[in-house]
Write an enzyme that holds these catalytic residues in place. Structure first.
Site, PDB file in Angstrom:
ATOM      1  N   GLU A  46       0.791  -1.229   0.000  1.00  0.00           N
ATOM      2  CA  GLU A  46       0.000   0.000   0.000  1.00  0.00           C
ATOM      3  C   GLU A  46       0.824   1.280   0.000  1.00  0.00           C
ATOM      4  OE1 GLU A  46      -0.067  -2.364   2.298  1.00  0.00           O
ATOM      5  OE2 GLU A  46      -0.051  -1.544   4.339  1.00  0.00           O
ATOM      6  N   ASN A  47       2.130   1.185   0.209  1.00  0.00           N
ATOM      7  CA  ASN A  47       2.945   2.394   0.086  1.00  0.00           C
ATOM      8  C   ASN A  47       3.171   2.790  -1.372  1.00  0.00           C
ATOM      9  OD1 ASN A  47       4.580  -0.029   0.080  1.00  0.00           O
ATOM     10  ND2 ASN A  47       6.368   1.295   0.041  1.00  0.00           N
TER      11      ASN A  47
END
Lengths: 217, 233
Positions: A46-47
């Site tokens: 998710e980064n």
């Protein structure tokens, strides 16, 4: 009884061809090592990366290429990078097929707690609240009991919640369970673990129907 | 062409004052505006509110501002890597607003895009939703979250040009593009600043209209938090 690697191997059997998968920190990260042969999956972090590969060889680490656990990673052919809003558009917009994450507590109604112990530990929720609120397919990977031997599968969560009624499946060191209307339905036993062992380690309502098979790894 | 270039970090931070709300890009220590943070420490700006996904580690990133007790309030999603942060938070010295990561990103993007608020399912039924308006759409519950309002946004890009156009690299992109144009003044620091015209317009991630000041940064440390490698077989 399974160790952490065993839990990861059992969860890997849930992967299906064409899945986009988000892996949480800890046991879930290990799932990437046991992708069944003959299927293609892509891991989202998710980064801001899709198509995550293995850790780099020593000397090839790039400070600008990390996963959500802040570990150095590599990317595979077809990978892409994107900003945080786009990353959560993939998650919130249900483009990610499967979310695998850890938990401190899961309740029989599918509630999950994994971000805060009041007065003791506050690390924050990171992307967990977004993930559990949107994913249609969530598997929790965790030990069946905590360090004090208390059940983590409860009637009701005692810790602050991460999400409500969202967990569908749980894989622990003792069992595979499905969250259904009236509680935790026991699907499989870990090797060498009896139904009674699982019953004793489960505080929430455990539903046992017929002969419960031992899992194959 | 409108020139967005400023000479250095000192000029880039002109107007930053005590008590302001600051946005800072980065995920962990990846893609953080190292030069702007160092200058904020040097200026001794106090009582600021920082909007940043993480709070750095004890001796780097926003941890440097925490050490000097310059931060009044942090708005973050994950702060697990910083002992000083946890100490200040549990003792009540530091005000903390923990926000789900996707909500944090969208609150930046909403500010950039001119939306006052948006509905998200994240945090419904948890303490994050306490005191907030909720609403049902198509049988599912959502929480109303408001766009951020900030005075300065500090972002870090890989390459930029004098017109303020930005290109990011790898996962150092993260929150940086979402924070461009999300504050009254956006300050971009880049590893390589080139004259306008040298970057291919097809490859620009953030158009210069979202950036008020741009400068070439110095001495990037790019510290790795979790150096993880595999051995060659």
């Amino acid at each position: 009884m399974l160790d952490k690697t065993g839990i990861a191997r059992r969860i890997a059997q849930e992967l299906q061809d064409g899945y986009f998968v988000n892996l949480g920190i800890g046991i879930p990260t290990l799932v990437a090592n046991y992708i069944p042969e003959g299927i293609d999956v892509e891991f989202q972090s998710e980064n801001g990366v899709l198509g995550m590969g293995p850790f780099p060889f020593e000397g090839e680490e790039d400070a600008d290429v990390i996963n959500a656990g802040k570990q150095t990673i590599t990317t595979l052919a077809g990978a892409s990078f994107f900003d945080s809003a786009t990353s959560f558009s993939m998650i919130r917009g249900k483009h990610v097929d499967l979310t695998i994450l850890g938990a401190m507590e899961v309740a029989a109604n599918g509630d999950i707690a994994n971000w805060k112990i009041p007065g003791k530990m506050v690390k924050g929720m990171g992307g967990a609240m977004d993930l559990v609120a949107s994913a249609e397919n969530i598997i929790v990977a965790m030990m069946h009991t905590n360090k004090r031997g208390e059940s983590k599968l409860l009637k009701q969560c005692s810790l602050p919640l991460t999400g409500v009624g969202c967990v569908k499946k749980i894989v622990t060191n003792l069992a595979v369970l499905e969250v259904v209307d009236k509680g935790f339905k026991l699907l499989e036993r870990a090797p060498g673990v009896s139904v009674e062992d699982i019953q004793n380690a489960t505080e929430g309502n455990l539903i046992i129907e017929g002969d419960v098979p031992e899992m194959t790894l | 062409m409108i020139n967005r270039t400023v000479a250095n970090v000192q000029e880039a931070l002109q107007g930053v004052q005590d008590g302001m709300i600051l946005m800072l890009g980065g995920f962990g220590l990846c893609g953080i505006p190292e030069n702007a943070i160092a200058e904020l420490v040097k200026l001794g700006i106090k009582e600021v509110t920082c909007i940043s996904n993480n709070a750095g580690v004890d001796d780097f990133g926003l941890g440097l501002l925490l050490q000097q007790k310059q931060i009044k309030k942090m708005i973050s999603s994950y702060v697990g890597e910083n002992d000083e942060f946890e100490r200040q938070m549990l003792s009540g010295e530091l005000e903390v607003e923990l926000t789900p990561q996707g909500t944090l990103a969208e609150k930046c993007r909403a500010a950039q895009a001119g939306f006052p608020a948006f509905y998200t399912p994240a945090g419904y039924g948890t303490e994050v939703a306490e005191g907030k308006e909720t609403r049902e759409f198509n049988g599912k519950m959502y929480v109303l979250e408001e766009a951020f309002k900030a005075d300065f946004s500090f972002v870090k890009a890989w390459k930029g040009d004098t017109a303020g156009n930005l290109i990011f690299k790898g996962t150092a992109r993260n929150f940086n593009p979402c924070m461009c144009g999300a504050a009254s003044i956006t300050v971009a620091e880049v590893e390589e600043l080139v004259p306008a015209g040298e970057l291919d317009p097809n490859q620009i991630h953030i158009p210069g209209i979202f950036v008020q000041r741009i400068f070439q940064g110095n001495n990037y440390e790019k510290r790795i938090e979790q150096r993880t490698v595999r051995t060659r077989e």
